[in-house]
Design a protein around this motif. Structure first.
Motif, mmCIF file in Angstrom:
data_model
loop_
_atom_site.group_PDB
_atom_site.id
_atom_site.type_symbol
_atom_site.label_atom_id
_atom_site.label_comp_id
_atom_site.label_asym_id
_atom_site.label_seq_id
_atom_site.Cartn_x
_atom_site.Cartn_y
_atom_site.Cartn_z
ATOM 1 N N SER A 114 0.750 -1.265 0.087
ATOM 2 C CA SER A 114 -0.006 0.227 0.047
ATOM 3 C C SER A 114 1.039 1.344 -0.206
ATOM 4 O O SER A 114 2.104 1.278 0.396
ATOM 5 C CB SER A 114 -1.086 -0.107 1.214
ATOM 6 O OG SER A 114 -0.174 0.102 2.526
ATOM 7 N N GLN A 115 0.367 2.342 -0.448
ATOM 8 C CA GLN A 115 1.261 3.692 -0.515
ATOM 9 C C GLN A 115 0.637 4.555 0.630
ATOM 10 O O GLN A 115 -0.314 4.098 1.468
ATOM 11 C CB GLN A 115 0.678 4.429 -1.937
ATOM 12 C CG GLN A 115 1.082 3.885 -3.151
ATOM 13 C CD GLN A 115 2.608 3.426 -3.350
ATOM 14 O OE1 GLN A 115 3.188 4.143 -2.989
ATOM 15 N NE2 GLN A 115 2.777 2.048 -3.563
ATOM 16 N N PRO A 116 1.884 5.115 0.962
ATOM 17 C CA PRO A 116 1.774 5.985 2.242
ATOM 18 C C PRO A 116 0.378 6.836 2.535
ATOM 19 O O PRO A 116 0.015 7.543 1.322
ATOM 20 C CB PRO A 116 2.937 6.749 2.457
ATOM 21 C CG PRO A 116 4.186 6.085 1.483
ATOM 22 C CD PRO A 116 3.197 5.408 0.641
ATOM 23 N N GLY A 117 -0.239 6.520 3.286
ATOM 24 C CA GLY A 117 -1.501 7.374 3.673
ATOM 25 C C GLY A 117 -2.794 6.960 2.771
ATOM 26 O O GLY A 117 -3.819 7.401 2.657
ATOM 27 N N GLN A 118 -2.653 5.719 1.915
ATOM 28 C CA GLN A 118 -3.709 5.015 1.187
ATOM 29 C C GLN A 118 -3.726 3.486 1.442
ATOM 30 O O GLN A 118 -3.334 2.644 0.702
ATOM 31 C CB GLN A 118 -3.294 5.336 -0.457
ATOM 32 C CG GLN A 118 -2.972 6.536 -0.586
ATOM 33 C CD GLN A 118 -2.558 6.860 -2.132
ATOM 34 O OE1 GLN A 118 -3.170 6.128 -2.975
ATOM 35 N NE2 GLN A 118 -1.666 7.752 -2.300
ATOM 36 N N PRO A 119 -4.510 3.311 2.584
ATOM 37 C CA PRO A 119 -4.578 1.943 2.995
ATOM 38 C C PRO A 119 -5.399 1.191 1.855
ATOM 39 O O PRO A 119 -6.335 1.819 1.276
ATOM 40 C CB PRO A 119 -5.247 1.880 4.269
ATOM 41 C CG PRO A 119 -5.972 3.161 4.216
ATOM 42 C CD PRO A 119 -4.987 4.222 3.681
ATOM 43 N N LEU A 120 -5.370 -0.074 1.714
ATOM 44 C CA LEU A 120 -6.092 -0.820 0.772
ATOM 45 C C LEU A 120 -7.436 -1.209 1.345
ATOM 46 O O LEU A 120 -7.719 -1.093 2.337
ATOM 47 C CB LEU A 120 -5.486 -2.423 0.510
ATOM 48 C CG LEU A 120 -3.862 -2.326 0.000
ATOM 49 C CD1 LEU A 120 -3.419 -3.717 0.022
ATOM 50 C CD2 LEU A 120 -3.890 -1.461 -1.376
ATOM 51 N N ARG A 121 -8.618 -0.914 0.396
ATOM 52 C CA ARG A 121 -9.854 -1.167 0.772
ATOM 53 C C ARG A 121 -10.565 -2.249 0.019
ATOM 54 O O ARG A 121 -10.167 -2.804 -1.017
ATOM 55 C CB ARG A 121 -10.571 0.160 0.387
ATOM 56 C CG ARG A 121 -10.277 1.292 1.415
ATOM 57 C CD ARG A 121 -10.979 2.587 0.909
ATOM 58 N NE ARG A 121 -10.733 3.720 1.967
ATOM 59 C CZ ARG A 121 -9.449 4.388 1.793
ATOM 60 N NH1 ARG A 121 -8.429 4.151 1.068
ATOM 61 N NH2 ARG A 121 -9.270 5.332 3.003
ATOM 62 N N ALA A 122 -11.529 -2.867 0.531
ATOM 63 C CA ALA A 122 -11.987 -3.907 0.148
ATOM 64 C C ALA A 122 -12.729 -3.879 -1.578
ATOM 65 O O ALA A 122 -12.821 -4.744 -2.230
ATOM 66 C CB ALA A 122 -13.296 -4.372 0.844
ATOM 67 N N ASP A 123 -13.225 -2.583 -1.782
ATOM 68 C CA ASP A 123 -13.739 -2.426 -3.144
ATOM 69 C C ASP A 123 -12.838 -1.682 -3.913
ATOM 70 O O ASP A 123 -13.098 -1.276 -5.007
ATOM 71 C CB ASP A 123 -14.968 -1.335 -2.847
ATOM 72 C CG ASP A 123 -15.965 -2.194 -2.056
ATOM 73 O OD1 ASP A 123 -16.162 -3.396 -2.139
ATOM 74 O OD2 ASP A 123 -16.552 -1.447 -1.232
#
Length: 310
Positions: A114-123
């Motif tokens: 994941s990129q800094p400040g951009q957590p992965l999301r289910a969708d």
């Protein structure tokens, strides 16, 4: 009230065995757990007798990463088990009248980092990078198509790294390193990682067994607390009663050393960030992890030490 029958595949595995323990402890389910030999995942496996009278399937069995890969075509072997075997089971489950099919997938469907400040999301748009992740993604797609065609409800759960009592592989190695006082050049890493305690994952699966909003949805599973690798190792040390010996080596030097040794893939897994956002779980299911990271690590460390003293 008559008990409902739940079929659990992979029941002898780390996650599957925890699921079976919880289901049995609740006392309202009849757990059906085929043996590994009986439950071979293949396109031709006959599941008819195992599925008779089953209300829901929790599919935790899979072909996972193999350190010494012998298959000539790794992708084909992953597809044979994780895609063809899974969809064969699901098709027979739908034909048998199974109400809900819960698929334990992997965060690798989202990607490796994941990129800094951009957590992965289910969708998020899936971005699997290896044969295992691709096979899990293909299985998910097939299951959701089957749900649309048959009416059997499908729930997909993608866990991050799962830890807990009896954990194996890399997490067990970390426990051993810290207990032995091995100096580790990992004291200056800023990367952040999400993890999930096995009992938190099990609790999420339990929530997805019946919740109407879970039908045909994808959820990520984590403890909801992200830590750097340095923080994790120090927390493991505290749980073990042994301070972690961490050396503050700059990450740039670790990356360079890994490239020289031809282990750039290891550096990516060790030094990169992989954070996930589980807000959807709370919004749709009202679910939050019942165990904090510290609790999970303490229980894991206690089991680790108890096993050594036997």
């Amino acid at each position: 009230m008559d008990s409902r029958t739940i079929l659990v595949t992979g029941a002898s595995g780390f996650v599957g065995s925890a699921l079976c323990r919880q289901l049995n402890m609740l006392g309202v389910f009849s757990v059906r757990a085929p043996s590994r030999r009986d439950a071979e995942l293949a396109a031709e496996t006959d599941w008819v007798s195992a599925l008779a009278g089953v209300d829901a399937v929790i599919h935790a069995a899979a072909r996972v990463h193999v350190m010494q890969e012998n298959a000539n075509d790794s992708q084909a072997e992953f597809r044979r088990v994780n895609v063809d075997g899974t969809l064969n089971l699901a098709q027979q489950a739908a034909a048998a009248g199974v109400r809900r099919f819960i698929f334990i997938s992997s965060i690798k469907v989202n990607g490796e980092l994941s990129q800094p400040g951009q957590p992965l999301r289910a969708d998020d748009t899936p971005a699997p990078q290896d044969a295992y992740g691709v096979s899990k993604h293909e299985a998910e797609q097939g299951l959701l198509q089957l749900a649309a065609a048959t009416g059997m409800e499908v729930v997909v759960i993608r866990p991050v790294l799962v830890y807990g009592p009896g954990v194996k592989a890399n997490f067990l190695s970390m426990l051993r390193w810290v207990q032995r006082g091995v100096p580790l050049p990992l004291g200056a890493l800023p990367n952040r990682r999400s993890l999930v305690f096995v009992d938190n994952l099990v609790d999420l699966v339990m929530a997805c067994l019946d919740h109407p909003q879970a039908a045909n949805q994808v959820f990520l599973a984590s403890d909801g607390q992200d830590v750097t690798l340095s923080q994790l190792l120090r927390a493991i040390g505290q749980a073990l009663g042994r301070p972690a010996r961490l050396l503050p080596v700059p990450p740039s030097l670790l990356h360079a050393a890994a490239r020289v040794l031809g282990r750039g893939d290891l550096a990516q897994r060790l030094l990169g960030s992989l954070q996930v956002d589980i807000t959807k779980n709370h919004q749709l299911l009202g679910w939050t992890p019942p165990f904090k990271l510290e609790q999970g690590l303490n229980l894991t460390a206690r089991a680790f030490l108890d096993a050594q003293n036997r």
